[in-house]
Scaffold this active site. Structure first.
Site, PDB file in Angstrom:
ATOM      1  CG  ASN A   1       0.619  10.926  19.125  1.00 57.85           C
ATOM      2  OD1 ASN A   1       0.068  10.636  18.062  1.00 57.85           O
ATOM      3  ND2 ASN A   1       0.905  10.027  20.054  1.00 57.85           N
TER       4      ASN A   1
ATOM      5  CD  GLU B   1       0.048   6.021  20.614  1.00 60.36           C
ATOM      6  OE1 GLU B   1      -0.636   5.493  21.514  1.00 60.36           O
ATOM      7  OE2 GLU B   1       0.816   6.984  20.819  1.00 60.36           O
TER       8      GLU B   1
ATOM      9  CD  GLU C   1      -1.442  10.053  25.873  1.00 58.85           C
ATOM     10  OE1 GLU C   1      -1.220  10.033  27.082  1.00 58.85           O
ATOM     11  OE2 GLU C   1      -1.486   9.009  25.182  1.00 58.85           O
TER      12      GLU C   1
ATOM     13  CG  ASP D   1      -5.000  -0.375  20.019  1.00 58.09           C
ATOM     14  OD1 ASP D   1      -5.834   0.551  20.155  1.00 58.09           O
ATOM     15  OD2 ASP D   1      -4.090  -0.585  20.828  1.00 58.09           O
TER      16      ASP D   1
ATOM     17  CG  HIS E   1      -5.128   3.706  21.567  1.00 53.62           C
ATOM     18  ND1 HIS E   1      -4.358   2.610  21.226  1.00 53.62           N
ATOM     19  CD2 HIS E   1      -4.259   4.695  21.869  1.00 53.62           C
ATOM     20  CE1 HIS E   1      -3.075   2.944  21.335  1.00 53.62           C
ATOM     21  NE2 HIS E   1      -2.988   4.193  21.709  1.00 53.62           N
TER      22      HIS E   1
HETATM   23  O1  G3I Z   1       9.496  -2.992  31.896  1.00 54.58           O
HETATM   24  C1  G3I Z   1       8.830  -3.029  33.150  1.00 54.58           C
HETATM   25  C2  G3I Z   1       9.106  -4.334  33.866  1.00 54.58           C
HETATM   26  O2  G3I Z   1      10.469  -4.393  34.175  1.00 54.58           O
HETATM   27  C3  G3I Z   1       8.249  -4.391  35.131  1.00 54.58           C
HETATM   28  O3  G3I Z   1       8.429  -5.618  35.760  1.00 54.58           O
HETATM   29  C4  G3I Z   1       6.784  -4.205  34.787  1.00 54.58           C
HETATM   30  C5  G3I Z   1       5.900  -4.176  36.017  1.00 54.58           C
HETATM   31  O4  G3I Z   1       4.811  -3.324  35.863  1.00 54.58           O
HETATM   32  O5  G3I Z   1       6.614  -2.968  34.124  1.00 54.58           O
HETATM   33  C6  G3I Z   1       7.344  -2.886  32.904  1.00 54.58           C
HETATM   34  O6  G3I Z   1       7.142  -1.629  32.345  1.00 54.58           O
HETATM   35  C7  G3I Z   1       5.870  -1.445  31.730  1.00 54.58           C
HETATM   36  C8  G3I Z   1       6.101  -1.058  30.295  1.00 54.58           C
HETATM   37  O7  G3I Z   1       4.872  -0.771  29.685  1.00 54.58           O
HETATM   38  C9  G3I Z   1       6.793  -2.148  29.479  1.00 54.58           C
HETATM   39  O8  G3I Z   1       5.975  -3.266  29.384  1.00 54.58           O
HETATM   40  C10 G3I Z   1       5.135  -0.367  32.466  1.00 54.58           C
HETATM   41  O9  G3I Z   1       4.811  -0.803  33.785  1.00 54.58           O
HETATM   42  C11 G3I Z   1       3.876  -0.015  31.720  1.00 54.58           C
HETATM   43  O10 G3I Z   1       3.285   1.133  32.325  1.00 54.58           O
HETATM   44  C12 G3I Z   1       4.211   0.315  30.281  1.00 54.58           C
HETATM   45  O11 G3I Z   1       2.991   0.539  29.603  1.00 54.58           O
HETATM   46  C13 G3I Z   1       3.096   1.285  28.410  1.00 54.58           C
HETATM   47  C14 G3I Z   1       2.224   2.513  28.502  1.00 54.58           C
HETATM   48  O12 G3I Z   1       2.262   3.206  27.276  1.00 54.58           O
HETATM   49  C15 G3I Z   1       2.662   3.443  29.619  1.00 54.58           C
HETATM   50  O13 G3I Z   1       2.019   4.660  29.558  1.00 54.58           O
HETATM   51  C16 G3I Z   1       2.667   0.399  27.269  1.00 54.58           C
HETATM   52  O14 G3I Z   1       3.625  -0.643  27.086  1.00 54.58           O
HETATM   53  C17 G3I Z   1       2.563   1.222  25.978  1.00 54.58           C
HETATM   54  O15 G3I Z   1       1.946   0.447  24.987  1.00 54.58           O
HETATM   55  C18 G3I Z   1       1.705   2.443  26.228  1.00 54.58           C
HETATM   56  O16 G3I Z   1       1.674   3.210  25.051  1.00 54.58           O
HETATM   57  C19 G3I Z   1       0.863   4.396  25.090  1.00 54.58           C
HETATM   58  C20 G3I Z   1       1.538   5.452  24.245  1.00 54.58           C
HETATM   59  O17 G3I Z   1       2.854   5.674  24.662  1.00 54.58           O
HETATM   60  C21 G3I Z   1       0.752   6.758  24.285  1.00 54.58           C
HETATM   61  N1  G3I Z   1      -0.637   6.547  23.917  1.00 54.58           N
HETATM   62  C22 G3I Z   1      -1.338   5.490  24.667  1.00 54.58           C
HETATM   63  C23 G3I Z   1      -0.558   4.177  24.577  1.00 54.58           C
HETATM   64  C24 G3I Z   1      -1.320   3.057  25.277  1.00 54.58           C
HETATM   65  O18 G3I Z   1      -1.431   3.285  26.652  1.00 54.58           O
END
Ligand code: G3I
Length: 302
Positions: free
Chosen positions: A169, A235, A127, A237, A206
């Protein structure tokens, strides 16, 4: 064939999913994932904040949970991701200039050494381009270290593990008419002409109402492949999980010989980062949706 992975393998491709380490104790989740998919991407566990929480102190515990689950279940692994403006640990967010540049290099070396010889494709840079009509780079602390940060990341990665395919990516680069697509295309063309080691481009895919699928995605994949790189759908969806749109995406990949495979970004709708859009192939209870049959048929008929 009656699973996504086996159906994709008929043409030498794979069908993968994102896996979250925190869900490996959910037998419905692991049951579907182990049965259907033959490529795994760690949804968050190989990112910078997870693997290097303090500078120079690497932590692969959750990353290895995902990696080991994948390998023990016969799957290959895509590495995601080494250099990114987001999900940087606090120490990295506060760096700039040559110290940030060195930290990026050290991070790539540290993570790639841990997984040397074990990763099919690395998302080396994620990105890095701006949304909107500029076609230029996204502003970030990494970008402000100098425009050459991306090629430095790729050269570092090649030296660290020559066995992995090295990918750029991004999202919103699927539509050939978008300025962001052209920006990334021009970068890849430049890298290939100057010998910067890039092997593949990952199209996150996405798709939703704001960034809908367009049938010119196939043209985009073909044009990038013609530059001499592999392409992958990394990725996927789709908001609402239209069965016909899922089939179109699969057929676009199957139409391009350099399309390595497809990864969907999660198992069940409830596992999705945007679960309110029901964008995946299995519903919240783990039942196959109509999009699942559509994808399987497309893979089997391609
Ligand atoms: O694990 C913590 C948890 O302990 C806490 O209580 C909670 C509170 O917010 O957060 C949890 O962490 C989160 C994590 O996902 C696990 O669920 C983060 O806040 C959250 O920001 C994170 O989001 C991820 C996101 O990337 C962050 O940028 C998504 O799961 C993940 O699917 C997403 O994936 C990205 C790719 O890496 C890049 N392309 C876009 C894609 C979708 O956004």
């Amino acid at each position: 064939e009656n699973t996504l992975g086996a159906a994709a393998a008929q043409s030498g491709r794979y069908f993968g999913t994102a896996i979250a380490s925190g869900k490996l104790g959910d037998s419905t989740y692991t049951g579907i994932a182990s049965r259907e998919f033959n490529m795994v991407t760690a949804e968050n566990e190989m990112k910078i904040d997870a693997t290097e929480p303090q500078r120079g102190q690497f932590n692969f515990s959750n990353a290895d949970r995902v990696y080991n689950w994948a390998v023990q279940n016969g799957k290959k692994v895509r590495g995601h991701t080494l250099a990114w403006y987001s999900q940087q640990p606090g120490w990295m967010q506060s760096l700039s200039g040559s110290s940030l540049r060195q930290a990026m290099i050290d991070h790539i070396n540290g993570v790639m050494a841990h997984y040397k010889g074990k990763i099919a494709q690395w998302d080396v840079v994620n990105e890095a381009f701006a949304d909107g009509n500029s076609g230029g780079r996204r502003d970030s602390n990494l970008q402000r270290t100098g425009n050459d940060w991306i090629e430095v990341a790729f050269r570092t990665a090649r030296a660290a593990d020559s066995s992995a395919k090295l990918c750029y990516n991004d999202y919103n680069i699927e539509n050939w008419n978008w300025a962001k697509t052209q920006g990334v295309y021009n970068m890849v063309r430049d890298f290939k002409s100057r010998g910067v080691p890039i092997d593949c481009v990952g199209f996150q895919s996405h798709f939703n109402s704001g960034s809908p699928y367009d049938s010119n995605f196939r043209t985009t994949l073909q044009n990038f492949a013609a530059l001499g790189v592999d392409v992958a759908i990394t990725e996927l969806d789709i908001q609402g999980a239209s069965a016909s749109t899922y089939a179109n995406v699969v057929n676009d990949c199957l139409a391009v010989s350099r399309c390595l495979g497809i990864t969907v970004w999660g198992v069940r709708d409830s596992d999705s980062w945007r679960s309110d859009q029901s964008p995946l192939l299995f519903d919240n209870n783990g039942n196959k949706k109509s999009a699942y049959s559509s994808v399987l048929n497309a893979l089997n008929n391609g």
